[in-house]
Design an enzyme around this catalytic site. Structure first.
Site, PDB file in Angstrom:
ATOM      1  N   LYS A 188     -11.999  -1.744  18.420  1.00 43.58           N
ATOM      2  CA  LYS A 188     -10.720  -2.477  18.586  1.00 43.58           C
ATOM      3  C   LYS A 188      -9.896  -2.023  19.976  1.00 43.58           C
ATOM      4  O   LYS A 188      -8.852  -2.595  20.045  1.00 43.58           O
ATOM      5  CB  LYS A 188      -9.901  -1.846  17.345  1.00 43.58           C
ATOM      6  CG  LYS A 188     -10.204  -2.048  16.110  1.00 43.58           C
ATOM      7  CD  LYS A 188      -8.816  -1.734  15.223  1.00 43.58           C
ATOM      8  CE  LYS A 188      -9.252  -1.843  13.672  1.00 43.58           C
ATOM      9  NZ  LYS A 188      -8.112  -2.196  12.884  1.00 43.58           N
ATOM     10  N   ASP A 208      -4.949  -5.867   5.403  1.00 42.70           N
ATOM     11  CA  ASP A 208      -6.149  -6.701   6.037  1.00 42.70           C
ATOM     12  C   ASP A 208      -6.106  -7.877   5.537  1.00 42.70           C
ATOM     13  O   ASP A 208      -6.493  -8.571   6.363  1.00 42.70           O
ATOM     14  CB  ASP A 208      -7.429  -5.927   5.620  1.00 42.70           C
ATOM     15  CG  ASP A 208      -7.673  -4.540   6.274  1.00 42.70           C
ATOM     16  OD1 ASP A 208      -6.916  -4.336   7.368  1.00 42.70           O
ATOM     17  OD2 ASP A 208      -8.139  -3.569   5.810  1.00 42.70           O
ATOM     18  N   PRO A 219      -4.374 -11.172  10.880  1.00 40.90           N
ATOM     19  CA  PRO A 219      -5.021 -10.650  12.637  1.00 40.90           C
ATOM     20  C   PRO A 219      -4.755  -9.393  12.763  1.00 40.90           C
ATOM     21  O   PRO A 219      -4.234  -8.696  12.023  1.00 40.90           O
ATOM     22  CB  PRO A 219      -3.966 -11.454  13.413  1.00 40.90           C
ATOM     23  CG  PRO A 219      -2.461 -11.871  12.519  1.00 40.90           C
ATOM     24  CD  PRO A 219      -3.199 -11.838  11.001  1.00 40.90           C
ATOM     25  N   ASP A 220      -5.628  -8.679  13.639  1.00 40.13           N
ATOM     26  CA  ASP A 220      -5.849  -7.111  13.852  1.00 40.13           C
ATOM     27  C   ASP A 220      -4.537  -6.942  14.834  1.00 40.13           C
ATOM     28  O   ASP A 220      -4.767  -7.424  16.063  1.00 40.13           O
ATOM     29  CB  ASP A 220      -7.147  -6.783  14.263  1.00 40.13           C
ATOM     30  CG  ASP A 220      -7.142  -5.267  14.017  1.00 40.13           C
ATOM     31  OD1 ASP A 220      -6.537  -4.751  14.748  1.00 40.13           O
ATOM     32  OD2 ASP A 220      -8.266  -4.917  13.251  1.00 40.13           O
ATOM     33  N   ILE A 221      -3.549  -6.572  14.619  1.00 37.97           N
ATOM     34  CA  ILE A 221      -2.497  -6.394  15.591  1.00 37.97           C
ATOM     35  C   ILE A 221      -2.954  -5.374  16.679  1.00 37.97           C
ATOM     36  O   ILE A 221      -2.770  -5.729  17.893  1.00 37.97           O
ATOM     37  CB  ILE A 221      -1.178  -5.945  15.015  1.00 37.97           C
ATOM     38  CG1 ILE A 221      -0.721  -6.862  13.877  1.00 37.97           C
ATOM     39  CG2 ILE A 221      -0.065  -5.306  15.950  1.00 37.97           C
ATOM     40  CD1 ILE A 221       0.269  -6.032  12.824  1.00 37.97           C
ATOM     41  N   PHE A 269      -4.598   4.459  14.393  1.00 36.20           N
ATOM     42  CA  PHE A 269      -4.978   5.502  13.347  1.00 36.20           C
ATOM     43  C   PHE A 269      -6.160   5.106  12.364  1.00 36.20           C
ATOM     44  O   PHE A 269      -6.375   3.863  12.300  1.00 36.20           O
ATOM     45  CB  PHE A 269      -3.685   5.617  12.511  1.00 36.20           C
ATOM     46  CG  PHE A 269      -2.623   6.716  12.983  1.00 36.20           C
ATOM     47  CD1 PHE A 269      -2.590   7.956  12.384  1.00 36.20           C
ATOM     48  CD2 PHE A 269      -1.878   6.428  14.004  1.00 36.20           C
ATOM     49  CE1 PHE A 269      -1.780   8.893  12.821  1.00 36.20           C
ATOM     50  CE2 PHE A 269      -1.127   7.206  14.611  1.00 36.20           C
ATOM     51  CZ  PHE A 269      -0.857   8.553  13.931  1.00 36.20           C
ATOM     52  N   LYS A 302       7.520 -18.287  -9.431  1.00 35.89           N
ATOM     53  CA  LYS A 302       6.863 -17.316 -10.086  1.00 35.89           C
ATOM     54  C   LYS A 302       5.869 -17.778 -10.917  1.00 35.89           C
ATOM     55  O   LYS A 302       5.822 -18.673 -11.467  1.00 35.89           O
ATOM     56  CB  LYS A 302       7.934 -16.350 -11.091  1.00 35.89           C
ATOM     57  CG  LYS A 302       7.427 -15.361 -11.697  1.00 35.89           C
ATOM     58  CD  LYS A 302       8.657 -14.608 -12.520  1.00 35.89           C
ATOM     59  CE  LYS A 302       7.793 -13.556 -13.061  1.00 35.89           C
ATOM     60  NZ  LYS A 302       8.722 -13.260 -14.332  1.00 35.89           N
ATOM     61  N   ASN A 305       1.107  -1.238  -0.178  1.00 35.89           N
ATOM     62  CA  ASN A 305      -0.015  -0.064   0.090  1.00 35.89           C
ATOM     63  C   ASN A 305       0.956   1.178   0.057  1.00 35.89           C
ATOM     64  O   ASN A 305       2.139   1.235  -0.130  1.00 35.89           O
ATOM     65  CB  ASN A 305      -0.992   0.117   1.050  1.00 35.89           C
ATOM     66  CG  ASN A 305      -0.326  -0.228   2.603  1.00 35.89           C
ATOM     67  OD1 ASN A 305       0.606   0.777   2.956  1.00 35.89           O
ATOM     68  ND2 ASN A 305      -0.301  -1.094   3.270  1.00 35.89           N
ATOM     69  N   LYS A 352     -14.438   2.545  15.121  1.00 38.38           N
ATOM     70  CA  LYS A 352     -13.188   1.816  14.823  1.00 38.38           C
ATOM     71  C   LYS A 352     -12.531   1.737  16.436  1.00 38.38           C
ATOM     72  O   LYS A 352     -12.067   0.837  16.785  1.00 38.38           O
ATOM     73  CB  LYS A 352     -12.316   2.264  14.152  1.00 38.38           C
ATOM     74  CG  LYS A 352     -11.160   1.333  13.454  1.00 38.38           C
ATOM     75  CD  LYS A 352     -10.804   1.949  11.977  1.00 38.38           C
ATOM     76  CE  LYS A 352     -11.367   1.659  10.916  1.00 38.38           C
ATOM     77  NZ  LYS A 352     -10.794   2.394   9.669  1.00 38.38           N
TER      78      LYS A 352
HETATM   79  O1  C5P Z   1      -9.318  -1.030  10.426  1.00 40.45           O
HETATM   80  P1  C5P Z   1      -8.066  -0.262   9.847  1.00 40.45           P
HETATM   81  O2  C5P Z   1      -7.126  -0.903   9.232  1.00 40.45           O
HETATM   82  O3  C5P Z   1      -8.561   1.164   9.173  1.00 40.45           O
HETATM   83  O4  C5P Z   1      -7.561   0.150  11.343  1.00 40.45           O
HETATM   84  C1  C5P Z   1      -6.539   1.210  11.317  1.00 40.45           C
HETATM   85  C2  C5P Z   1      -5.600   1.016  12.671  1.00 40.45           C
HETATM   86  O5  C5P Z   1      -5.694  -0.440  13.035  1.00 40.45           O
HETATM   87  C3  C5P Z   1      -4.293   1.427  12.609  1.00 40.45           C
HETATM   88  O6  C5P Z   1      -3.891   1.641  13.807  1.00 40.45           O
HETATM   89  C4  C5P Z   1      -3.467   0.154  12.333  1.00 40.45           C
HETATM   90  O7  C5P Z   1      -2.057   0.271  12.688  1.00 40.45           O
HETATM   91  C5  C5P Z   1      -4.137  -1.088  12.888  1.00 40.45           C
HETATM   92  N1  C5P Z   1      -4.323  -2.397  12.334  1.00 40.45           N
HETATM   93  C6  C5P Z   1      -3.531  -3.262  12.928  1.00 40.45           C
HETATM   94  N2  C5P Z   1      -3.810  -4.539  12.181  1.00 40.45           N
HETATM   95  C7  C5P Z   1      -4.317  -4.718  11.283  1.00 40.45           C
HETATM   96  C8  C5P Z   1      -5.061  -3.725  10.612  1.00 40.45           C
HETATM   97  C9  C5P Z   1      -5.128  -2.482  11.266  1.00 40.45           C
HETATM   98  O8  C5P Z   1      -2.956  -2.930  14.067  1.00 40.45           O
HETATM   99  N3  C5P Z   1      -4.345  -5.786  11.135  1.00 40.45           N
END
Ligand code: C5P
Length: 393
Positions: A336, A272, A300-302, A318, A282, A204, A332
């Site tokens: 989270k 995501d 995973p959502d860190i 953020f 390749k 990205n 959000k």
């Molecule tokens: O859901 P979104 O990606 O918009 O959320 C953004 C926030 O979540 C940021 O602080 C980003 O660093 C964190 N994040 C994360 N792990 C993910 C996706 C987003 O820690 N897999």
């Protein structure tokens, strides 16, 4: 800002040219003073060209002294930086010697003095050098670096001069009013890369600039900062521990690997989704097929996992949004488990891969707007705001 750049003898002296250029780019006035041995490594003429001012090296140059004498030069400076600072110049400074123009200026100035040491790793580790460094630190001299890595002498270790960009940002960093001495801050920054095959990946537009600025600003507040970042070429802010990762899973593992943290700032643009099964070879173009399907699985959502940690750190995230900023950011934050969320509009020369940003910061029971500014300025304001809200909660 008026910056006096002192250069002493060493192979890193050529990097001082880049330092002067960066300082000039940032709008500083620069005057350069060389020691006698520095002139063996870098020419006064090239430094004159980049600094836009005559370069000085002798205390006994009648013509230069008639223009601005050494006392006037010492008073002119808002800051003094010696880069590279050799073992010799550090020893002379520690002993209060004034046997050339540079050391005389250091004694005569009331401006803050910084040094960026550069020498062979054995020399840097030598007790004599370490005692001199301790003496200088005790007197308020700021020591930037040295960095670790490959050295000109072919050895590997601590002693390389900090990169010019990192020195410039350390000098230009506004001093923090926050005291985070003893606090452990973990920051994620930049975008992750999710492999498709050995040569391709999903990425990205995140540059990592905001996270790096936050790391520098938390470090300036006295915190012990760990910066976990995706691939990028930004210099590590001085004193910050950098852990480089590529994928979201690696970023998560690195975050989990940090035993204790008081503040967590998730500034990374974490993918995501990742490719379910990256190809081991390749992927070939199929001549008679117009489409290629990749199966993605959720990462995973860190930040969510960090918010579940016990003891819970103060968690800041953020949100980059293109519509209904406050509404989505608020959702959000709650979903989270974040203590604070910094929402920014994407586009209009802001956010991704841009030097400037503007943020709406939301927390339980509060909101504050940080107006459009360069990311470093915003980072300082944000650390101040985090500090205030942390004290209230
Ligand atoms: O859901 P979104 O990606 O918009 O959320 C953004 C926030 O979540 C940021 O602080 C980003 O660093 C964190 N994040 C994360 N792990 C993910 C996706 C987003 O820690 N897999």
């Amino acid at each position: 800002m008026r910056i006096l750049v002192g250069i002493s003898g060493g192979i890193a002296a050529y990097k001082a040219i880049t330092l002067v250029r960066r300082l000039r780019d940032a709008g500083c006035e620069v005057q350069v003073v060389l020691t006698e041995s520095a002139a063996q490594f870098v020419t006064p003429l090239s430094l004159q060209a980049v600094s836009g001012a005559p370069v000085r090296s002798s205390l006994f140059d009648a013509a230069a002294e008639a223009g601005m004498d050494h006392i006037a030069l010492a008073r002119w400076a808002d800051q003094v930086i010696i880069a590279p600072a050799s073992a010799d110049v550090l020893a002379r400074m520690a002993n209060g010697m004034a046997n050339d123009l540079l050391t005389t200026l250091v004694l005569a100035t009331s401006a803050p003095v910084s040094v960026a040491p550069a020498m062979n790793r054995q020399m840097w580790a030598h007790p004599a050098v370490q005692v001199n460094i301790a003496t200088l630190k005790a007197r308020g001299v700021r020591v930037i670096g040295p960095a670790s890595g490959a050295q000109a002498c072919g050895e590997l270790g601590a002693g390389r001069m900090e990169e010019p960009e990192a020195i410039a940002s350390a000098l230009l960093a506004p001093t923090s009013s926050v005291n985070w001495q003893g606090k452990r801050v973990v920051i994620t920054a930049g975008g992750t890369r999710e492999p498709i095959d050995p040569v391709r990946f999903i990425a990205n537009r995140s540059s990592g600039k905001m996270g790096f600025a936050l790391a520098a600003s938390a470090q300036a507040a006295g915190a012990a900062v760990t910066l976990i970042c995706g691939p990028n070429a930004l210099p590590t802010p001085s004193g910050v521990t950098r852990i480089e990762v590529e994928t979201a899973l690696e970023m998560q593992a690195a975050v989990m690997g940090v035993a204790q943290m008081d503040v967590f700032i998730g500034a990374a643009a974490v993918a995501d989704y990742r490719v379910a099964e990256p190809a081991t070879h390749k992927i070939k173009k199929i001549i008679d097929a117009d489409t290629l399907t990749l199966t993605l699985v959720k990462n995973p959502d860190i930040i969510r996992t960090v918010a579940l940690r016990q003891p819970k750190p103060f968690v800041v995230g953020f949100a980059a949004e293109t519509e209904q900023l406050n509404h989505y950011a608020h959702q959000k934050r709650v979903a989270k488990g974040m203590d604070m969320i910094c929402a920014n509009w994407v586009g209009d020369g802001l956010a991704f891969d841009q030097p400037d940003n503007a943020l709406t910061v939301l927390w339980a029971g509060g909101e504050h707007r940080l107006m459009r500014a360069e990311k470093f300025t915003l980072a300082v304001q944000l650390v101040e705001l985090i500090n205030q809200v942390m004290k209230q909660s």
